[in-house]
Design a protein around this motif. Structure first.
Motif, PDB file in Angstrom:
ATOM      1  N   THR A  99       0.833  -1.209   0.000  1.00  0.00           N
ATOM      2  CA  THR A  99       0.000   0.000   0.000  1.00  0.00           C
ATOM      3  C   THR A  99       0.864   1.254   0.000  1.00  0.00           C
ATOM      4  O   THR A  99       0.599   2.217  -0.730  1.00  0.00           O
ATOM      5  CB  THR A  99      -0.932  -0.002   1.217  1.00  0.00           C
ATOM      6  N   GLN A 150      -5.838   8.202   2.531  1.00  0.00           N
ATOM      7  CA  GLN A 150      -5.043   6.989   2.337  1.00  0.00           C
ATOM      8  C   GLN A 150      -4.017   6.810   3.452  1.00  0.00           C
ATOM      9  O   GLN A 150      -3.688   5.684   3.826  1.00  0.00           O
ATOM     10  CB  GLN A 150      -4.358   7.039   0.971  1.00  0.00           C
ATOM     11  N   PRO A 202       5.993   0.597  -9.949  1.00  0.00           N
ATOM     12  CA  PRO A 202       4.847   0.138 -10.737  1.00  0.00           C
ATOM     13  C   PRO A 202       4.220  -1.112 -10.111  1.00  0.00           C
ATOM     14  O   PRO A 202       4.933  -2.006  -9.639  1.00  0.00           O
ATOM     15  CB  PRO A 202       5.472  -0.183 -12.111  1.00  0.00           C
ATOM     16  N   TRP A 203       2.890  -1.183 -10.107  1.00  0.00           N
ATOM     17  CA  TRP A 203       2.226  -2.312  -9.473  1.00  0.00           C
ATOM     18  C   TRP A 203       2.539  -3.613 -10.182  1.00  0.00           C
ATOM     19  O   TRP A 203       2.584  -4.687  -9.571  1.00  0.00           O
ATOM     20  CB  TRP A 203       0.719  -2.088  -9.414  1.00  0.00           C
ATOM     21  N   GLY A 237      -5.550  11.678  -0.686  1.00  0.00           N
ATOM     22  CA  GLY A 237      -4.215  11.281  -0.252  1.00  0.00           C
ATOM     23  C   GLY A 237      -4.098  11.232   1.260  1.00  0.00           C
ATOM     24  O   GLY A 237      -3.509  10.313   1.828  1.00  0.00           O
ATOM     25  N   LEU A 267       2.467   1.745  -3.449  1.00  0.00           N
ATOM     26  CA  LEU A 267       1.519   2.244  -4.437  1.00  0.00           C
ATOM     27  C   LEU A 267       1.138   3.695  -4.164  1.00  0.00           C
ATOM     28  O   LEU A 267       0.935   4.484  -5.099  1.00  0.00           O
ATOM     29  CB  LEU A 267       0.270   1.362  -4.451  1.00  0.00           C
ATOM     30  N   MET A 268       1.027   4.070  -2.884  1.00  0.00           N
ATOM     31  CA  MET A 268       0.709   5.455  -2.544  1.00  0.00           C
ATOM     32  C   MET A 268       1.817   6.405  -2.984  1.00  0.00           C
ATOM     33  O   MET A 268       1.559   7.498  -3.495  1.00  0.00           O
ATOM     34  CB  MET A 268       0.483   5.581  -1.036  1.00  0.00           C
ATOM     35  N   LEU A 269       3.053   5.988  -2.788  1.00  0.00           N
ATOM     36  CA  LEU A 269       4.176   6.837  -3.196  1.00  0.00           C
ATOM     37  C   LEU A 269       4.300   6.914  -4.708  1.00  0.00           C
ATOM     38  O   LEU A 269       4.866   7.873  -5.239  1.00  0.00           O
ATOM     39  CB  LEU A 269       5.476   6.301  -2.587  1.00  0.00           C
ATOM     40  N   GLY A 270       3.783   5.905  -5.387  1.00  0.00           N
ATOM     41  CA  GLY A 270       3.804   5.927  -6.843  1.00  0.00           C
ATOM     42  C   GLY A 270       5.170   5.718  -7.456  1.00  0.00           C
ATOM     43  O   GLY A 270       5.347   5.918  -8.662  1.00  0.00           O
ATOM     44  N   SER A 271       6.125   5.299  -6.656  1.00  0.00           N
ATOM     45  CA  SER A 271       7.484   5.142  -7.168  1.00  0.00           C
ATOM     46  C   SER A 271       7.744   3.766  -7.751  1.00  0.00           C
ATOM     47  O   SER A 271       8.719   3.558  -8.475  1.00  0.00           O
ATOM     48  CB  SER A 271       8.490   5.411  -6.044  1.00  0.00           C
TER      49      SER A 271
END
Length: 271
Positions: free
Chosen positions: A76, A176, A85-86, A173, A79-83
């Motif tokens: 989680t 989250q 890729p899932w 954000g 994914l929140m940091l977006g750094s």
């Protein structure tokens, strides 16, 4: 051990081949494969821990569930940091599962867990067969409590962000972050309570956690503090209050129905 190996490979295959570009039928098929793998993995791992650690099953089952929640918190946050890729996270998870399957194949394939009659004795006469299990009032009490606890846990995971943003208490954000606090509370509680609980006091811990959940959930969803720090603190306490309840219920079912532990745990997992 063999079933655990199969579950690891099935789950790894589902993670590795899942891709957003798949047609609907392919995506649904892979989701079914992932669900089957997770079902095998979850059901067998707790039953295996119960067989390996008869005298400390609650501790090991709680720590096992802590590892699951710890992974949820890490994924989680990533994914929140977006750094990250899932898709890369899924491939990494598949690689970990394949590595674990190799370890099981090398070291665990020929080993089996044996339990004497004394180790399999429960505290009261056990029902015979799964039909008898379903007719046992003690089992249904554990099942109903499991449904309640899982609903409380998954309900917050699915609704907390929407709830906080609908109140105007910050952006998506910020909400989250509250969800992350809730998951962190679950992880911390499963580790801490798992290390502290004794087999004889599992029921006391379950009652105490359920009582604290009433207070914590009331603070978050009824009082709904306006200050972001207080709201996140309430989310953290709510996570702590439901953290170890389900692992303890699983351990209680395995302890109460020793000869049918895998069947009892499997039914509780349906919650």
């Amino acid at each position: 051990v063999r079933m655990l190996l199969v579950g690891a490979l099935v789950l790894a295959a589902g993670f590795f081949f899942f891709d957003p570009g798949l047609p609907l039928a392919g995506a649904l098929t892979l989701m079914l494969v992932i669900g089957i793998g997770m079902g095998i993995f979850e059901g067998v791992s707790d039953a295996l821990l119960l067989s390996l650690h008869r005298n400390h099953s609650a501790r090991y089952i709680s720590v096992n569930h802590f590892a699951v929640t710890f992974g949820c918190v890490g994924l989680t946050a990533a994914l929140m940091l977006g750094s990250v890729p899932w898709r890369l996270l899924l491939v990494a998870a598949a690689a970990c599962l394949v590595s674990m399957a190799l370890v099981l194949a090398i070291f665990g394939w020929r080993r089996s867990v044996t339990n004497g009659d004394a180790a399999n004795k429960s505290h009261f006469p056990e029902p015979q067969g799964w039909q008898g299990l379903l007719g046992n009032g003690h089992f249904w009490l554990l099942f109903v409590l499991s449904v309640l606890v899982i609903a409380m846990e998954l309900g917050v995971i699915g609704y907390l962000v929407t709830f906080q943003t609908s109140l105007g208490r910050g952006t998506a954000g910020a909400a989250q972050v509250s969800l992350l606090c809730f998951l962190a509370g679950i992880a911390a509680g499963r580790l801490g309570i798992g290390l502290l609980v004794s087999e004889e006091r599992m029921a006391h811990f379950v009652l105490g956690l359920l009582g604290s959940a009433v207070l914590a959930y009331g603070a978050v969803f009824v009082w709904t503090p306006a200050a972001p720090l207080l709201f996140r603190g309430g989310a953290l306490l709510a996570g702590l209050s439901v953290s170890a309840t389900f692992p303890l219920l699983i351990a209680m079912a395995g302890r109460a129905f020793r000869r049918q532990a895998a069947t009892a745990i499997g039914f509780l997992k349906l919650a």
